[in-house]
Design a protein around this motif. Structure first.
Motif, PDB file in Angstrom:
ATOM      1  N   LYS A  95      12.058  34.108   3.449  1.00 58.61           N
ATOM      2  CA  LYS A  95      13.430  33.642   3.701  1.00 58.61           C
ATOM      3  C   LYS A  95      13.520  32.353   4.503  1.00 58.61           C
ATOM      4  O   LYS A  95      12.678  32.051   5.330  1.00 58.61           O
ATOM      5  N   GLY A 148      12.158  35.847  -1.514  1.00 62.68           N
ATOM      6  CA  GLY A 148      12.951  36.697  -0.624  1.00 62.68           C
ATOM      7  C   GLY A 148      13.017  38.126  -1.112  1.00 62.68           C
ATOM      8  O   GLY A 148      12.632  39.070  -0.406  1.00 62.68           O
ATOM      9  N   VAL A 159      18.228  40.569   0.707  1.00 63.38           N
ATOM     10  CA  VAL A 159      17.011  40.755  -0.106  1.00 63.38           C
ATOM     11  C   VAL A 159      16.474  42.181  -0.034  1.00 63.38           C
ATOM     12  O   VAL A 159      16.002  42.725  -1.041  1.00 63.38           O
ATOM     13  N   GLN A 219      15.537  26.042  -0.256  1.00 67.70           N
ATOM     14  CA  GLN A 219      15.812  27.219  -1.087  1.00 67.70           C
ATOM     15  C   GLN A 219      15.723  26.863  -2.564  1.00 67.70           C
ATOM     16  O   GLN A 219      15.231  27.644  -3.385  1.00 67.70           O
ATOM     17  N   ASN A 244      20.378  32.287   0.658  1.00 73.10           N
ATOM     18  CA  ASN A 244      19.968  32.952  -0.582  1.00 73.10           C
ATOM     19  C   ASN A 244      20.275  32.030  -1.755  1.00 73.10           C
ATOM     20  O   ASN A 244      21.150  31.164  -1.654  1.00 73.10           O
TER      21      ASN A 244
END
Ligand SMILES: NC(=O)c1ccc[n+]([C@@H]2O[C@H](COP(=O)([O-])OP(=O)(O)OC[C@H]3O[C@@H](n4cnc5c(N)ncnc54)[C@H](OP(=O)(O)O)[C@@H]3O)[C@@H](O)[C@H]2O)c1
Length: 319
Positions: A313, A162, A134, A305, A46
């Motif tokens: 994701k 996400g 998420v 990310q 994340n």
């Protein structure tokens, strides 16, 4: 696993670029009271992980290195600590570590009883790990902060990432009309998830589809003052970013405006994990996976990310 008492884990040796990430042998955590030890099969990345790595939250994460990393996990219960009643060794679970310490990007993690639930049936461990943080953020933003209901008009800014890809699906489940904001290349994908209108943030008019009962600013670049004119009479703007202007809007609108500003701060809530599992079982919600990396490629996972153009994701397959 490296030995009976040690495991492989992704760790951070200092605050900095992805190069500070390394796989180390660290002691397996022992589950204290009301915790279980999970043999982690998959984790997910994340923005929170990359922010922590860069030191943005050092006031919460401290200066004791190496730091563990990762919050989303799926796996099997390997041992239970004292006081754990409703879980058995071998059960497949998924969930999210609360707080700032992380530790899901590892072969084992100790998890409190309130922070996991039975893995959704029919999903692989990789798929289940893509859900917790998420989906809980989207659920808590739309339901708890926004009070979403059938027939409402909802705009989701940053809809293909996400959180956004979960928010579109959950808004659809709740019977809302959905305007999704992303780059053009994700519009077909978002219509497939349930969006009614799509806007390209580079060229489109964000006001299309207004007035909005909920404006969910997932990406974090649409301040309350810019969105207020396109909110309905009692519309709610929900932000994900922890910044002074957001706090100010939240405080001011609590007292001085019918249109409200809210900040979602995701919490690992067992009942919400159960709700997400029910939606998955009913075929209403599905995880969206951009890519899967092995634990050894944790640096590459962070780099992806940080592009801010991930669709769904990044999953870490642990084994
Ligand atoms: N407060 C909380 O509890 C909480 C919880 C979760 C997340 N967050 C925060 O929420 C934010 C989003 O998280 P996430 O996991 O969804 O991130 P993410 O997966 O990295 O989001 C990526 C998405 O952002 C979209 N995007 C890029 N530039 C954009 C722009 N200018 N306008 C609108 N959308 C744009 C991209 O769409 P395209 O590829 O189409 O460009 C991409 O699909 C992060 O800042 C995160 O820290 C906060």
């Amino acid at each position: 696993m490296t030995s009976t008492s040690h495991m492989k884990a992704a760790t951070i040796s200092n605050y900095g670029p992805p190069e500070v990430l390394a796989i180390r042998d660290v002691p397996i955590p022992w589950p204290q009271a009301n915790k279980v030890l999970v043999r982690v099969h998959a984790a997910a990345i994340n923005p929170k992980d990359t922010f922590i790595r860069k030191g943005r939250f050092k006031r919460f994460t401290g200066r004791h290195f190496p730091l563990m990393t990762g919050f989303d996990f799926s796996g099997e219960v390997a041992a239970v600590g004292p006081g754990v009643m409703d879980t058995t060794v071998g059960e497949s679970i998924y969930g999210m570590l609360d707080g700032w310490q992380g530790g899901a990007c590892a072969e084992f993690a100790a998890v409190g009883t309130g922070h996991f639930f039975k893995k959704p049936e029919g999903l692989s461990f990789d798929e289940a790990a893509a859900l917790p943080l998420v989906s809980l953020t989207a659920l808590q933003a739309l339901c708890n902060c926004g009070g979403i209901g059938s027939g409402m008009q909802v705009c989701i800014n940053g809809a293909s990432g996400g959180v956004g890809s979960m928010a579109v699906q959950i808004a659809k489940i709740m019977g809302a009309g959905i305007t999704a904001v992303s780059s053009r290349q994700n519009h077909d994908f978002l219509k497939g998830l349930g969006a009614d209108h799509c806007i390209d943030y580079r060229h489109g008019d964000i006001a299309l589809g207004h007035p909005f009962d909920i404006f969910f600013d997932v990406f974090g670049n649409r301040p309350f003052r810019s969105v207020k004119p396109i909110l309905s009479h009692r519309g709610v703007w929900v932000s994900t970013v922890i910044q002074p202007h957001v706090f100010l809007s939240v405080v001011l609108t609590r007292f001085f405006s019918r249109r409200k500003a809210k900040l979602v701060v995701v919490k690992s809530v067992r009942d919400d994990l159960e709700q997400v599992r029910r939606w998955v079982a009913a075929g209403l919600l599905r995880p969206i996976i951009h890519d899967v990396f092995p634990l050894e490629k944790i640096r590459e996972a962070h780099v992806q990310q940080e592009t801010k153009h991930t669709r769904g994701k990044i999953v870490i397959h642990i084994g």
